[in-house]
Enzyme design. Structure first.
Site, PDB file in Angstrom:
ATOM      1  N   CYS A 141     -11.302 -29.186   6.213  1.00  0.00           N
ATOM      2  CA  CYS A 141     -10.363 -27.979   5.634  1.00  0.00           C
ATOM      3  C   CYS A 141      -9.134 -28.478   5.221  1.00  0.00           C
ATOM      4  CB  CYS A 141     -10.020 -26.845   6.748  1.00  0.00           C
ATOM      5  SG  CYS A 141     -11.601 -25.996   7.066  1.00  0.00           S
TER       6      CYS A 141
ATOM      7  N   ASN B  56     -12.923 -17.976   4.515  1.00  0.00           N
ATOM      8  CA  ASN B  56     -12.323 -19.587   4.717  1.00  0.00           C
ATOM      9  C   ASN B  56     -13.464 -20.336   3.771  1.00  0.00           C
ATOM     10  OD1 ASN B  56     -11.821 -22.112   5.205  1.00  0.00           O
ATOM     11  ND2 ASN B  56     -11.859 -22.132   7.439  1.00  0.00           N
TER      12      ASN B  56
ATOM     13  N   HIS C 151      -3.618 -22.829   4.351  1.00  0.00           N
ATOM     14  CA  HIS C 151      -5.339 -22.837   4.268  1.00  0.00           C
ATOM     15  C   HIS C 151      -5.521 -21.401   4.731  1.00  0.00           C
ATOM     16  CE1 HIS C 151      -9.226 -23.540   5.221  1.00  0.00           C
ATOM     17  NE2 HIS C 151      -8.960 -23.733   6.437  1.00  0.00           N
TER      18      HIS C 151
HETATM   19  N1  COA Z   1     -17.666  -9.855  16.744  1.00  0.00           N
HETATM   20  C1  COA Z   1     -17.617  -9.273  17.724  1.00  0.00           C
HETATM   21  N2  COA Z   1     -16.897  -9.851  18.668  1.00  0.00           N
HETATM   22  C2  COA Z   1     -17.115 -11.354  18.650  1.00  0.00           C
HETATM   23  C3  COA Z   1     -17.455 -11.911  17.301  1.00  0.00           C
HETATM   24  C4  COA Z   1     -17.502 -11.114  16.191  1.00  0.00           C
HETATM   25  N3  COA Z   1     -17.800 -11.544  15.057  1.00  0.00           N
HETATM   26  N4  COA Z   1     -16.941 -13.126  17.525  1.00  0.00           N
HETATM   27  C5  COA Z   1     -16.660 -13.453  18.759  1.00  0.00           C
HETATM   28  N5  COA Z   1     -16.953 -12.240  19.420  1.00  0.00           N
HETATM   29  C6  COA Z   1     -16.228 -11.962  20.954  1.00  0.00           C
HETATM   30  C7  COA Z   1     -16.433 -13.327  21.799  1.00  0.00           C
HETATM   31  O1  COA Z   1     -18.012 -13.281  22.065  1.00  0.00           O
HETATM   32  C8  COA Z   1     -15.638 -12.912  22.893  1.00  0.00           C
HETATM   33  O2  COA Z   1     -16.063 -11.960  23.673  1.00  0.00           O
HETATM   34  P1  COA Z   1     -15.901 -12.115  25.514  1.00  0.00           P
HETATM   35  O3  COA Z   1     -14.454 -11.747  25.495  1.00  0.00           O
HETATM   36  O4  COA Z   1     -16.938 -10.990  25.763  1.00  0.00           O
HETATM   37  O5  COA Z   1     -16.584 -13.513  25.560  1.00  0.00           O
HETATM   38  C9  COA Z   1     -14.568 -12.244  22.270  1.00  0.00           C
HETATM   39  O6  COA Z   1     -14.863 -11.630  20.946  1.00  0.00           O
HETATM   40  C10 COA Z   1     -13.301 -12.992  21.780  1.00  0.00           C
HETATM   41  O7  COA Z   1     -13.501 -14.161  21.389  1.00  0.00           O
HETATM   42  P2  COA Z   1     -12.675 -15.496  20.895  1.00  0.00           P
HETATM   43  O8  COA Z   1     -13.674 -16.390  20.448  1.00  0.00           O
HETATM   44  O9  COA Z   1     -11.647 -15.506  21.906  1.00  0.00           O
HETATM   45  O10 COA Z   1     -11.978 -14.736  19.555  1.00  0.00           O
HETATM   46  P3  COA Z   1     -10.740 -15.179  18.823  1.00  0.00           P
HETATM   47  O11 COA Z   1      -9.940 -13.934  18.734  1.00  0.00           O
HETATM   48  O12 COA Z   1     -10.293 -16.505  19.264  1.00  0.00           O
HETATM   49  O13 COA Z   1     -11.542 -15.137  17.099  1.00  0.00           O
HETATM   50  C11 COA Z   1     -12.064 -16.957  15.737  1.00  0.00           C
HETATM   51  C12 COA Z   1     -12.457 -16.046  17.137  1.00  0.00           C
HETATM   52  C13 COA Z   1     -13.165 -17.837  15.448  1.00  0.00           C
HETATM   53  C14 COA Z   1     -11.813 -15.918  14.533  1.00  0.00           C
HETATM   54  C15 COA Z   1     -10.645 -17.915  16.097  1.00  0.00           C
HETATM   55  O14 COA Z   1     -10.520 -18.300  17.399  1.00  0.00           O
HETATM   56  C16 COA Z   1     -10.161 -18.574  15.197  1.00  0.00           C
HETATM   57  O15 COA Z   1      -9.956 -18.024  13.821  1.00  0.00           O
HETATM   58  N6  COA Z   1     -10.204 -19.878  15.507  1.00  0.00           N
HETATM   59  C17 COA Z   1      -9.528 -21.019  14.548  1.00  0.00           C
HETATM   60  C18 COA Z   1     -10.557 -21.166  13.227  1.00  0.00           C
HETATM   61  C19 COA Z   1      -9.662 -22.303  12.553  1.00  0.00           C
HETATM   62  O16 COA Z   1      -8.570 -22.267  12.330  1.00  0.00           O
HETATM   63  N7  COA Z   1     -10.537 -23.411  12.388  1.00  0.00           N
HETATM   64  C20 COA Z   1     -10.043 -24.540  11.654  1.00  0.00           C
HETATM   65  C21 COA Z   1      -9.786 -24.551  10.304  1.00  0.00           C
HETATM   66  S1  COA Z   1     -11.244 -24.092   9.594  1.00  0.00           S
END
Ligand code: COA
Length: 328
Positions: free
Chosen positions: A116, A285, A255
């Site tokens: 990214c 993204n 980004h």
């Molecule tokens: N719909 C519903 N629930 C979801 C889900 C979805 N699409 N995806 C994950 N969950 C659930 C998980 O299973 C988890 O459930 P649990 O608590 O029962 O285990 C809960 O939601 C929280 O998951 P988590 O991974 O902690 O969510 P988050 O708030 O961190 O959001 C991302 C996930 C991926 C959106 C976020 O972590 C993110 O944006 N990360 C960074 C991305 C990034 O910057 N990448 C680098 C550049 S590409």
């Protein structure tokens, strides 16, 4: 006359027509619109449905538009750099495929892989070539993320979209161009965000396919923290070494990985919302395309001399920030 730097003289973008909405994702995986909106800020993303088309086709569309817009003949282009995380093939590189598709036979091209952060790395590299004497350099970010997304994995399939966008760089001595970049990386984070198979470590086998190792793997929560800290650190360095305060910045161009990450970075510097480019709700993204897509969309609102800070974070890990003055 000041030193010769690279000025952005044009920007163009391409997004495929198909809109993959949160409502449609609800029918594919166990998720819901409310979760996606509040956790990521994304409402829809564009998907390149045509299976015969690749990242290079989107890149070529953006570059064709850029050539037209800037009144540039294909053979005036000295260099085309393509940033991508989803190259058409491992080799030859996507830059040269794009050059062929738009009819550029002059100069040379190469690809940059920095996930990214690819566009920032490529922009900085392109700028150095302009400072070194090249007259017209195209930097394009093109990613068909849908080609490496597992649409049964709710934690990643909601995030990514397909797009391409490109800028034209030319030399200038009026100071209105790419002034400074901080680029950073740390390979020890490579297990937190990656595509495991398909390279020389894990070439494609029945097993790698069965184990879904050709798809993106991300530990979202861990990456989230690194992303904010990385971008904040790079922005701080760029501001400090150019004697800038937040009031001097007209636009933050982050980004688009997650709206909460963007807000987190902007809040650290107290950047007002109206100075932060955000279009993640429309495109998700798009990896290397997010930053030039923002510039493309905001082009009409930008003024000559505006101070922009571009920042990105991606797999590797890779991250950085660029300070530029808008040239037109
Ligand atoms: N719909 C519903 N629930 C979801 C889900 C979805 N699409 N995806 C994950 N969950 C659930 C998980 O299973 C988890 O459930 P649990 O608590 O029962 O285990 C809960 O939601 C929280 O998951 P988590 O991974 O902690 O969510 P988050 O708030 O961190 O959001 C991302 C996930 C991926 C959106 C976020 O972590 C993110 O944006 N990360 C960074 C991305 C990034 O910057 N990448 C680098 C550049 S590409």
């Amino acid at each position: 006359m000041g030193r010769t730097i690279a000025k952005i003289v044009g920007v163009a973008g391409y997004v495929p027509e198909y809109r993959l909405t949160n409502a449609e994702l609800e029918t594919m995986v166990d998720t819901n619109d409310e979760w996606i909106r509040t956790r990521t800020g994304i409402v829809e993303r564009r998907i390149l449905k045509d299976k015969t088309k690749a990242s290079s086709d989107m890149g070529a569309e953006a570059v064709k538009q850029l050539l037209k817009k800037t009144g540039t003949a294909p053979d005036e282009v000295d260099l085309l750099i393509c940033a991508t995380a989803t190259p058409d093939m491992l080799f030859p590189d996507t830059a040269n495929v794009i050059r062929d598709k738009v009819g550029i036979t002059s100069g040379f091209g190469f690809e940059i892989s920095a996930a990214c952060s690819g566009f920032l790395y490529a922009l900085t590299t392109g700028a150095r070539f302009v400072e070194g004497g090249l007259k017209k350099v195209i930097v394009v970010g093109a990613d068909k993320m849908s080609s490496i997304v597992d649409y049964t994995d709710r934690s990643t399939c909601i995030i990514f979209g397909d797009a391409a966008a490109a800028v034209m760089l030319e030399p200038t001595d009026d100071g209105l161009g790419i002034i400074d970049s901080v680029l950073e990386s740390d390979g020890s984070g490579r297990h937190l965000l990656y595509q495991k198979a398909g390279g020389s470590l894990h070439p494609a086998t029945h097993e790698t396919v069965e184990n879904k190792e050709h798809f993106i793997y991300q530990e979202g929560r861990a990456v989230f923290k690194y992303a904010i800290n990385g971008m904040v650190g790079s922005i701080k360095q760029v501001l400090e070494r150019n004697g800038l305060s937040k009031e001097d910045i007209h636009w933050l161009v982050p980004h688009q990985a997650n709206k909460r990450i963007i807000d987190g970075v902007a809040n650290m510097f107290d950047f007002p919302k109206e100075k932060v480019m955000v279009n993640i709700q429309k495109y998700g993204n798009t990896t290397t395309a997010t930053i030039p897509l923002c510039l493309w969309e905001w082009e009409d609102k930008l003024h000559k001399g505006d101070n922009l800070i571009l920042t990105a974070f991606g797999g590797g890990f890779t991250w950085g920030a660029t300070f530029l003055k808008w040239g037109y």
